[in-house]
Enzyme design. Structure first.
Site, PDB file in Angstrom:
ATOM      1  CE1 TYR A 105     -73.987   9.722 -16.794  1.00  0.00           C
ATOM      2  CE2 TYR A 105     -74.818   9.388 -14.569  1.00  0.00           C
ATOM      3  CZ  TYR A 105     -73.837   9.864 -15.426  1.00  0.00           C
ATOM      4  OH  TYR A 105     -72.723  10.483 -14.928  1.00  0.00           O
ATOM      5  N   GLY A 157     -73.713   9.176   0.927  1.00  0.00           N
ATOM      6  CA  GLY A 157     -72.626   9.033  -0.035  1.00  0.00           C
ATOM      7  C   GLY A 157     -71.332   9.623   0.456  1.00  0.00           C
TER       8      GLY A 157
END
Length: 378
Positions: free
Chosen positions: A183, A328
């Site tokens: 990103y 996660g």
């Protein structure tokens, strides 16, 4: 696992254990305003014992959104919707994880990017589109669009700073800058996506400038309660440099970041799940990010992320190689993860891969694969 269950001071906050919940995009925000279903999801995991929760990626602007149902933090309705921490109870902690998604990893045909014009993904370090382009809400492989090079990157840094101000109004305990996974911040760092010839590109020092200046802007708002997440191996979203360039670039970034008094830095290790293959070769630059970069952080706590097992987490913390870990996938299917580990319970839930990221279909129950995982019996 006694080492994992010791408290740790991060910035101005003491966390009760070393097991954090990493940022997990779940795509349940139906609009860009967070909702009660999301609150339920976070409350489940706060009650499940997470020492530190990093929220899913929260957009600092509508431009360049890769996720159609990700929450944002640029208007008052979003700020009001993000007032989660006070409702958790004083002992709970959330770190806000904000990023400018998209840029060269987005597409103008994505539903939230159709109209109006200001929603289009127009900003990137250079006018280079990522290879690949398999989109959840578009059929086929249309490929990423070519973004427009941002003339003045400081305008984006100002957006990050305003998002940090908004996060403080919402009641968060700190912010984590998303410098990973291809990103915007990562795009400035990587020589394959940043071909600029001004002070924001070229040398390793110049390519690290955007990340460092953004961190400084966040520190103006939050002081020591600012963190950074990076993924030096690349792979995802067509990121990855030659090894020496990787070491030079991230090495400079971390040496300078270590002087800023950050609350922690998260090092994301190589993962086959986030690597991609082009022309018969894997994209990532595989190397041991912990042994390569952790020694550079002499004043900043290091957290390790990606594929960390409970046994490995205990060993990393006990040996002093890491201050803590982020998990996660295990948090998705085990809302009571820390309670399970502390009680010696098995990790036995099965992920609902069909519904991990919700669905754009009408009438789909968004609770499935999100807040419907059972807790263990204690």
């Amino acid at each position: 696992m006694s080492a994992l269950f010791t408290p740790l001071k991060l910035g101005n906050t003491m966390i009760p254990n070393r097991i954090g919940m990493s940022a997990l995009t779940r795509n349940r925000s139906t609009t860009t305003v967070p909702n009660e279903l999301m609150l339920k999801y976070y409350v489940q995991r706060a009650k499940g014992g997470a020492g530190l929760i990093v929220s899913e990626g929260i957009l600092i602007s509508r431009q360049g959104s890769e996720w159609q149902q990700a929450p944002g933090i640029w208007n008052q309705a979003q700020i009001d919707g993000l007032v989660f921490p006070p409702r958790f109870g004083a002992e709970k902690l959330i770190y806000f994880f904000h990023s400018s998604f998209g840029t060269d990893a987005s597409h103008t045909l994505m539903p939230p990017n159709k109209l109006p014009l200001e929603w289009q993904p127009v900003y990137a370090p250079s006018a280079i589109s990522a290879r690949g382009g398999k989109f959840r809400f578009l059929t086929g492989h249309p490929g990423y669009v070519t973004p427009t090079e941002i003339a003045d990157p400081t305008t984006l840094i100002a957006q990050f700073k305003q998002a940090a101000i908004n996060a403080k109004e919402a009641g968060f305990d700190g912010v984590e800058l998303h410098g990973a996974n291809g990103y915007l911040v990562h795009q400035f760092l990587d020589s394959t996506s940043n071909h600029r010839t001004d002070k924001w590109g070229g040398s390793s020092e110049n390519r690290a400038r955007f990340a460092l200046e953004t961190l400084r802007a966040l520190i103006e708002v939050w002081g020591p309660d600012v963190a950074l997440k990076i993924s030096p191996t690349g792979g995802y979203n067509d990121m990855g440099m030659p090894l020496q360039d990787t070491i030079d670039t991230f090495g400079h970034l971390l040496r300078e970041a270590d002087k800023l008094g950050l609350s922690y830095v998260t090092l994301v290790r190589y993962s086959t799940h986030t690597d991609v293959e082009f022309e018969g070769k894997l994209r990532a630059t595989q190397h041991d990010v912990l042994s390569t970069f952790a020694p550079l952080l002499t004043s900043t706590p290091v957290f390790v992320n990606s594929g960390v097992t409970p046994a490995e987490a205990e060993a990393l913390v006990r040996s002093g190689k890491a201050a803590g870990v982020f998990m996660g996938i295990n948090w998705i299917s085990h809302p009571d993860l820390v309670r399970r580990l502390k009680a010696g319970q098995a990790l036995d839930n099965v992920l609902d891969f069909v519904r991990i990221y919700g669905s754009d279909a009408e009438g789909v129950d968004l609770t499935v694969g999100y807040v419907d995982y059972p807790e263990a019996t204690y």
